[in-house]
Scaffold this motif. Sequence first.
Motif, PDB file in Angstrom:
ATOM      1  N   SER A   1       9.580   7.044   5.903  1.00  0.00           N
ATOM      2  CA  SER A   1       9.710   8.055   6.963  1.00  0.00           C
ATOM      3  C   SER A   1      10.824   7.705   7.951  1.00  0.00           C
ATOM      4  CB  SER A   1       8.377   8.228   7.700  1.00  0.00           C
ATOM      5  OG  SER A   1       8.118   7.131   8.561  1.00  0.00           O
TER       6      SER A   1
ATOM      7  N   ASP B   1       0.850  -1.185   0.000  1.00  0.00           N
ATOM      8  CA  ASP B   1       0.000   0.000   0.000  1.00  0.00           C
ATOM      9  C   ASP B   1       0.892   1.242   0.000  1.00  0.00           C
ATOM     10  OD1 ASP B   1      -1.469   2.117   1.973  1.00  0.00           O
ATOM     11  OD2 ASP B   1      -2.929   0.993   0.762  1.00  0.00           O
ATOM     12  N   GLU B   2       0.489   2.260  -0.731  1.00  0.00           N
ATOM     13  CA  GLU B   2       1.287   3.488  -0.834  1.00  0.00           C
ATOM     14  C   GLU B   2       1.520   4.130   0.528  1.00  0.00           C
ATOM     15  OE1 GLU B   2       3.780   5.871  -2.785  1.00  0.00           O
ATOM     16  OE2 GLU B   2       2.659   4.283  -3.769  1.00  0.00           O
ATOM     17  N   SER B   3       0.535   4.061   1.409  1.00  0.00           N
ATOM     18  CA  SER B   3       0.707   4.657   2.744  1.00  0.00           C
ATOM     19  C   SER B   3       1.767   3.893   3.541  1.00  0.00           C
ATOM     20  CB  SER B   3      -0.616   4.709   3.505  1.00  0.00           C
ATOM     21  OG  SER B   3      -1.124   3.416   3.728  1.00  0.00           O
TER      22      SER B   3
ATOM     23  N   ASN C   1       5.145   4.978   2.234  1.00  0.00           N
ATOM     24  CA  ASN C   1       5.480   6.293   2.797  1.00  0.00           C
ATOM     25  C   ASN C   1       5.935   6.169   4.250  1.00  0.00           C
ATOM     26  OD1 ASN C   1       4.886   7.636   0.411  1.00  0.00           O
ATOM     27  ND2 ASN C   1       2.759   7.986   0.987  1.00  0.00           N
ATOM     28  N   LEU C   2       5.282   5.288   4.998  1.00  0.00           N
ATOM     29  CA  LEU C   2       5.644   5.073   6.390  1.00  0.00           C
ATOM     30  C   LEU C   2       7.062   4.490   6.504  1.00  0.00           C
ATOM     31  CD1 LEU C   2       4.484   5.403   9.224  1.00  0.00           C
ATOM     32  CD2 LEU C   2       3.497   3.113   9.007  1.00  0.00           C
TER      33      LEU C   2
ATOM     34  N   GLU D   1       1.918  -3.229   9.982  1.00  0.00           N
ATOM     35  CA  GLU D   1       1.414  -3.046   8.619  1.00  0.00           C
ATOM     36  C   GLU D   1       2.118  -3.987   7.637  1.00  0.00           C
ATOM     37  OE1 GLU D   1      -1.325  -1.304   7.753  1.00  0.00           O
ATOM     38  OE2 GLU D   1      -1.477  -1.034   9.922  1.00  0.00           O
TER      39      GLU D   1
END
Length: 113
Positions: A65, A56-58, A61-62, A84
């Motif tokens: 980070s 998943d794109e989120s 991104n996580l 996740e």
Amino acid sequence: MIKTIYDSDFKIISDDFGFKYQDSLTKKLDSSTENFNQDKLNEIVLWKVNRYAEFDESLINLINSIDKNESEINIDKTREILKELLKTNGVQLAMASTILRYRNPNIYQIICN
């Protein structure tokens, strides 16, 4: 007795052309018109061995980070990312730890099975 293509009554029928296997990646690979590159070949290999993990794109991104130069682990962030990652089809603890290690080898190590 198992039938093979060498049997005299062998025929390909319309059902032979359809199959359900890693649907999203199959569609992506089938619709691609690009020349092959390392990424495309990796996707084909992962498709074949049924080890393709779609992130998943989120989550990406996580993971991004995490500062590559950080020298202290953020336990809460790591816990969230691991949860996740482990929800992602095809990712278990050894793979999750490998992903984290390549994001920041200063604070993460690979957990082997």
